[in-house]
Design an enzyme around this catalytic site. Structure first.
Site, mmCIF file in Angstrom:
data_model
loop_
_atom_site.group_PDB
_atom_site.id
_atom_site.type_symbol
_atom_site.label_atom_id
_atom_site.label_comp_id
_atom_site.label_asym_id
_atom_site.label_seq_id
_atom_site.Cartn_x
_atom_site.Cartn_y
_atom_site.Cartn_z
ATOM 1 N N LYS A 176 0.892 -1.173 0.000
ATOM 2 C CA LYS A 176 0.000 0.000 0.000
ATOM 3 C C LYS A 176 0.923 1.213 0.000
ATOM 4 C CE LYS A 176 -1.733 3.100 1.929
ATOM 5 N NZ LYS A 176 -1.508 4.502 1.498
ATOM 6 N N GLU A 203 9.623 1.996 10.841
ATOM 7 C CA GLU A 203 10.704 2.931 10.520
ATOM 8 C C GLU A 203 10.071 4.316 10.552
ATOM 9 O OE1 GLU A 203 13.761 2.071 10.137
ATOM 10 O OE2 GLU A 203 13.647 -0.064 9.706
ATOM 11 N N CYS A 213 14.135 11.258 6.353
ATOM 12 C CA CYS A 213 14.061 10.878 7.761
ATOM 13 C C CYS A 213 15.426 10.982 8.442
ATOM 14 C CB CYS A 213 13.482 9.489 7.896
ATOM 15 S SG CYS A 213 14.293 8.314 6.835
ATOM 16 N N GLU A 260 10.086 16.898 14.263
ATOM 17 C CA GLU A 260 10.496 16.699 12.869
ATOM 18 C C GLU A 260 9.712 17.669 11.983
ATOM 19 O OE1 GLU A 260 9.275 13.075 10.808
ATOM 20 O OE2 GLU A 260 11.360 12.799 10.240
HETATM 21 P P1 NAP Z 1 2.395 8.863 7.138
HETATM 22 O O1 NAP Z 1 1.380 9.926 7.051
HETATM 23 O O2 NAP Z 1 2.574 8.172 8.425
HETATM 24 O O3 NAP Z 1 2.015 7.840 5.983
HETATM 25 C C1 NAP Z 1 2.816 6.729 5.666
HETATM 26 C C2 NAP Z 1 1.956 5.657 5.031
HETATM 27 O O4 NAP Z 1 1.012 5.190 5.987
HETATM 28 C C3 NAP Z 1 1.149 6.148 3.838
HETATM 29 O O5 NAP Z 1 1.071 5.120 2.886
HETATM 30 C C4 NAP Z 1 -0.195 6.417 4.476
HETATM 31 O O6 NAP Z 1 -1.263 6.392 3.558
HETATM 32 C C5 NAP Z 1 -0.296 5.248 5.441
HETATM 33 N N1 NAP Z 1 -1.253 5.451 6.518
HETATM 34 C C6 NAP Z 1 -1.730 6.609 7.031
HETATM 35 N N2 NAP Z 1 -2.613 6.364 8.018
HETATM 36 C C7 NAP Z 1 -2.721 5.015 8.135
HETATM 37 C C8 NAP Z 1 -3.453 4.145 8.979
HETATM 38 N N3 NAP Z 1 -4.293 4.621 9.904
HETATM 39 N N4 NAP Z 1 -3.300 2.817 8.829
HETATM 40 C C9 NAP Z 1 -2.461 2.318 7.913
HETATM 41 N N5 NAP Z 1 -1.727 3.093 7.067
HETATM 42 C C10 NAP Z 1 -1.846 4.426 7.189
HETATM 43 O O7 NAP Z 1 3.832 9.405 6.731
HETATM 44 P P2 NAP Z 1 4.221 10.277 5.460
HETATM 45 O O8 NAP Z 1 3.729 11.668 5.707
HETATM 46 O O9 NAP Z 1 3.824 9.590 4.203
HETATM 47 O O10 NAP Z 1 5.816 10.216 5.516
HETATM 48 C C11 NAP Z 1 6.565 11.079 6.284
HETATM 49 C C12 NAP Z 1 7.041 10.412 7.562
HETATM 50 O O11 NAP Z 1 7.751 9.208 7.274
HETATM 51 C C13 NAP Z 1 8.038 11.276 8.307
HETATM 52 O O12 NAP Z 1 7.760 11.262 9.682
HETATM 53 C C14 NAP Z 1 9.353 10.593 8.037
HETATM 54 O O13 NAP Z 1 10.365 10.825 8.963
HETATM 55 C C15 NAP Z 1 8.973 9.174 7.985
HETATM 56 N N6 NAP Z 1 9.994 8.404 7.272
HETATM 57 C C16 NAP Z 1 10.755 7.496 7.982
HETATM 58 C C17 NAP Z 1 11.744 6.764 7.353
HETATM 59 C C18 NAP Z 1 12.551 5.766 8.106
HETATM 60 O O14 NAP Z 1 13.025 4.828 7.524
HETATM 61 N N7 NAP Z 1 12.721 5.885 9.393
HETATM 62 C C19 NAP Z 1 11.955 6.911 6.001
HETATM 63 C C20 NAP Z 1 11.184 7.830 5.311
HETATM 64 C C21 NAP Z 1 10.192 8.558 5.960
HETATM 65 P P3 NAP Z 1 -1.723 7.726 2.789
HETATM 66 O O15 NAP Z 1 -0.856 8.864 3.213
HETATM 67 O O16 NAP Z 1 -1.570 7.358 1.394
HETATM 68 O O17 NAP Z 1 -3.139 7.944 3.176
#
Ligand code: NAP
Length: 482
Positions: free
Chosen positions: A178, A253, A287, A387
């Site tokens: 997904k 992650e 990240c 962040e």
């Molecule tokens: P996010 O809002 O948490 O979304 C990540 C994924 O989770 C998306 O596919 C999102 O779907 C899905 N999602 C959202 N709510 C969900 C739920 N209730 N149940 C299941 N899945 C759900 O994060 P983002 O804004 O895309 O990415 C930014 C974040 O990722 C930052 O905090 C960054 O630091 C972190 N990040 C961490 C790493 C690492 O390896 N540590 C690497 C890269 C990024 P939709 O958004 O499509 O609705």
């Protein structure tokens, strides 16, 4: 560059389920925006629980045979995938540059290059993995965990997908992916590549959709054995809670607020440049970004002046232009979030040295933020603790190394960091005291074979190399009659 490599808008109206491009259960589509223009660049299906159901059933059915396919054969598929992705590298980079904002020249190396390397590395890793081992009277087996749900963010869309899909497939797991709704198109390219590589139907499936709908359906599904998630802490918590109902294995992650500690004996110009480059990579949407620069009080003025000069040298512009060195952020929501943090920084009493919350001069469209550097930042303030995910650096001064380590560790995150010193041993001594998953010593490069993941609320589990493979393997002991 061939700008026709991607036809815009990109219309994707099918999901990849059971080896076929399948009509989604709902006709609802999700608009995907071009970060450089703010205009719609295409659409993907808003997959629902019924689509997840179909994908999980396909993955479950495929597991039996895929898990028993010899690992060398699975590795050969990965090598084939890497080769086909390589042939489409420019197309992938062009897509992701528009979705996310990374300048295309860099996107070819990172947004396309990193996933290719991930698949090719996993294709080669297999010799180093012990799938069985004798321990006393037991034969200890490593077996695939089962059906994996992979949920990924938008900032490095294909790289993060690859970091989950490649080891999961190598381990013998089947996958339902997904991807993020903000940057979903490279997942479709991967599905095409996997289809052409001839993987058996159901081994890899893609369902786009909103996290709250498709994501949660995947996390709560009883036939999914493990969830590998990369994204925000808030979503990570929600996923952990939901997954606990079916006792799934969960790898998280999450984000970071990484400190770059510049020691008294460092080459300060190199250290400041390296820190700012890390902070602003992918417009700060990384990240691992080093967003807190810790400098000795005696070097504060010099470090600040250097940081301002580096920030001013960025060329902001269209991510598809070869001249651009800093693109926009990915979405209107992200733009607003970054600007809000910049305003908060100004209100907190930190010194705005360069940048600011306004749009860059002459920019009327796209999600652009000026590279922003704050000096004299209070380490307890929001811009130093949370962040931001934008090109915003906080400079914090310290009086001695004890204080530097304390400040570096005094955040809820623990993903990455850096230490700079003319003496590597000195730098390593400080690095050993940092509660974080990976640390660059004097600008040491990212290593695809090293473990990648976080301490504290940056998550648990590791990706990369054999460490990443472990997440998809279970132990089984056969007690033998001696
Ligand atoms: P996010 O809002 O948490 O979304 C990540 C994924 O989770 C998306 O596919 C999102 O779907 C899905 N999602 C959202 N709510 C969900 C739920 N209730 N149940 C299941 N899945 C759900 O994060 P983002 O804004 O895309 O990415 C930014 C974040 O990722 C930052 O905090 C960054 O630091 C972190 N990040 C961490 C790493 C690492 O390896 N540590 C690497 C890269 C990024 P939709 O958004 O499509 O609705």
């Amino acid at each position: 560059m061939d700008m026709n490599a991607v036809s815009v808008p990109i219309e994707r109206d099918k999901l990849y389920i059971n080896g076929e491009w399948t009509a989604p259960s709902s006709s609802q589509r999700i608009d995907v925006y071009n970060a450089g223009t703010g205009k719609v660049m295409g659409r993907v299906p808003a997959g629902e629980a019924r689509d997840i159901e179909a994908a999980v059933s396909a993955a479950r059915a495929a597991f039996e045979s895929w898990s028993r396919t010899p690992v060398a054969e699975r590795a050969a598929y990965l090598a084939k995938i890497a080769t086909s992705l390589q042939a489409r590298a420019q197309e992938i980079a062009t897509i992701v540059a528009q979705e996310v904002g990374m300048p295309v020249k860099l996107a070819v190396r990172i947004q396309a290059g990193a996933p290719i390397l991930t698949f090719s590395n996993y294709a080669k890793i297999v010799d180093g993995v012990k799938f069985e081992e004798r321990v006393g009277n037991s034969l200890v087996l490593r077996e695939p965990v089962g059906v994996v749900g992979a949920i990924t963010p938008w900032n490095y869309p294909l790289f993060i997908i690859a970091a989950k899909v490649a080891p999961a497939l190598l381990a013998g797991c089947t996958v339902v992916l997904k991807p993020s709704e903000v940057a979903p198109f490279s997942a479709f390219v991967l599905a095409e590549v996997i289809h052409e590589a001839g993987l058996p139907p159901g081994v890899f499936n893609v369902v786009t959709g909103f996290g709250s709908v498709a994501g949660e359906a995947l996390v709560t599904h009883r036939q999914v054995d493990a969830i590998s998630f990369t994204g925000s802490i808030a979503t990570g918590k929600r996923i952990s809670e939901l997954a606990s109902q079916t006792i799934k294995r969960v790898t998280l992650e999450l984000g970071g607020k990484s400190a770059s500690i510049i020691l008294e004996d460092a080459d300060i110009a190199t250290a400041v440049k390296g820190t700012l480059q890390s902070c602003c990579l992918n417009s700060g949407q990384t990240c691992l970004a080093q967003t807190r620069m810790l400098v000795p009080e005696s070097k504060y003025e010099e470090a600040s002046a250097l940081a301002v000069a580096v920030a001013r040298a960025y060329v902001l512009g269209d991510p598809l232009s070869e001249a651009t060195t800093l693109g926009p952020v990915a979405s209107a929501a992200q733009l607003e979030r970054v600007r809000t943090y910049i305003r908060k920084g100004m209100e907190s009493g930190a010194k705005l040295l360069v940048g600011g919350p306004e749009a860059p001069e002459g920019v009327t469209s796209g999600y652009f933020v000026k590279p922003t550097v704050f000096g004299r930042v209070n380490p307890k303030s929001a811009i130093a603790q949370e962040e931001i995910f934008g090109p915003v650096l906080s400079i914090i001064s310290y009086k001695d190394e004890e204080e530097a380590v304390r400040i570096a560790n005094d955040v809820t995150y623990g993903l990455s960091g850096a230490v700079w010193s003319k003496d590597d041993e000195h730098a390593k001594k400080i690095a050993r005291r940092m509660r974080t998953g990976q640390i660059e010593i004097n600008g040491g490069a990212f290593n695809f074979s090293a473990p990648f993941g976080g301490f504290k609320q940056s998550g648990h589990g590791r990706e990369g190399g054999v460490y990443g493979l472990e997440e998809y393997l279970e132990y089984k002991s056969l007690q033998l009659k001696a």
